[in-house]
Design a protein around this motif. Sequence first.
Motif, short mmCIF file in Angstrom:
data_model
loop_
_atom_site.label_atom_id
_atom_site.label_comp_id
_atom_site.label_asym_id
_atom_site.label_seq_id
_atom_site.Cartn_x
_atom_site.Cartn_y
_atom_site.Cartn_z
N CYS A 69 0.53 -0.78 -0.06
CA CYS A 69 -0.15 0.18 -0.27
C CYS A 69 0.68 0.84 -0.14
CB CYS A 69 -1.17 -0.19 1.65
SG CYS A 69 -1.94 -1.64 1.66
N CYS A 76 -5.26 -1.40 2.77
CA CYS A 76 -5.78 -0.75 1.41
C CYS A 76 -6.45 -1.38 0.55
CB CYS A 76 -4.59 0.38 0.74
SG CYS A 76 -3.24 -0.69 0.17
N THR A 77 -6.76 -0.80 -0.69
CA THR A 77 -7.57 -1.96 -1.71
C THR A 77 -6.73 -1.40 -2.93
OG1 THR A 77 -9.71 0.14 -1.97
CG2 THR A 77 -9.83 -1.49 -0.61
N GLY A 78 -5.47 -0.23 -2.87
CA GLY A 78 -4.97 -0.34 -3.75
C GLY A 78 -4.26 0.38 -3.73
N ASP A 83 -7.35 4.92 -1.43
CA ASP A 83 -7.56 3.79 -1.46
C ASP A 83 -6.87 2.84 -0.67
OD1 ASP A 83 -8.15 3.81 -4.72
OD2 ASP A 83 -5.55 3.24 -5.14
#
Length: 224
Positions: A69, A76-78, A83
Amino acid sequence: MSGTELVRECQGGSERPCSGNGHCSGDGSRQGDGSCQCHLGYRGALCTDCVDGYFSSLRNETHSVCTACDESCKACTGPTNRDCSQCEVGWVEEDGACVDVDECAADVFPCSDQQYCENTSGSFQCEECDSTCVGCTGKGPGHCKECVPGYSKESGQCTDIDECSLAEKACTRTNENCYNTPGSYVCVCPEGFEETEDACVQMQPAGDEVTEGNPTQPPSREDL
């Protein structure tokens, strides 16, 4: 070890043990238990899951890739600071993104009186002021709030005062020499002079003193 003891097979098989994201304890021999020791960023029995601070950037039946991240994210997701599902310590959520907290701008200054504050990503550092400063806002003599005794502000920075060049003499005894030093000065009698309370007095060369019992002194008329 008994010859009948079974070899522990690596998790995920011998061709791609631990899904390629770790190594097998014992490498399929009798020396280990066949469990996976995952690489950084991975977890799980087959090293296919991501730890906090990483997100799954690729996952299918054969591969799993975990990517770090942004430094501002605890989870996080991105890959960007937008994100983050949770901000890391030292960052706060602002307008949908995790942004750095400037601890140096806090209401309560985090450093001592003789230090200045430098903000860093997610934290801060306290650095010592220059030795010529009484309090400072940054590095060097150009960021002093005030100057220590023996220094004065010139062109925006604390500069040594040459006491020996001032109109009012720093060394007041007769024949005394003045030598400037950083932040101060010293008064010294020249070579060949001795120090008294109010003057530097030239010493008589050895052997030139005339005393009462000196055989080189010519006799007086009364002694003849």
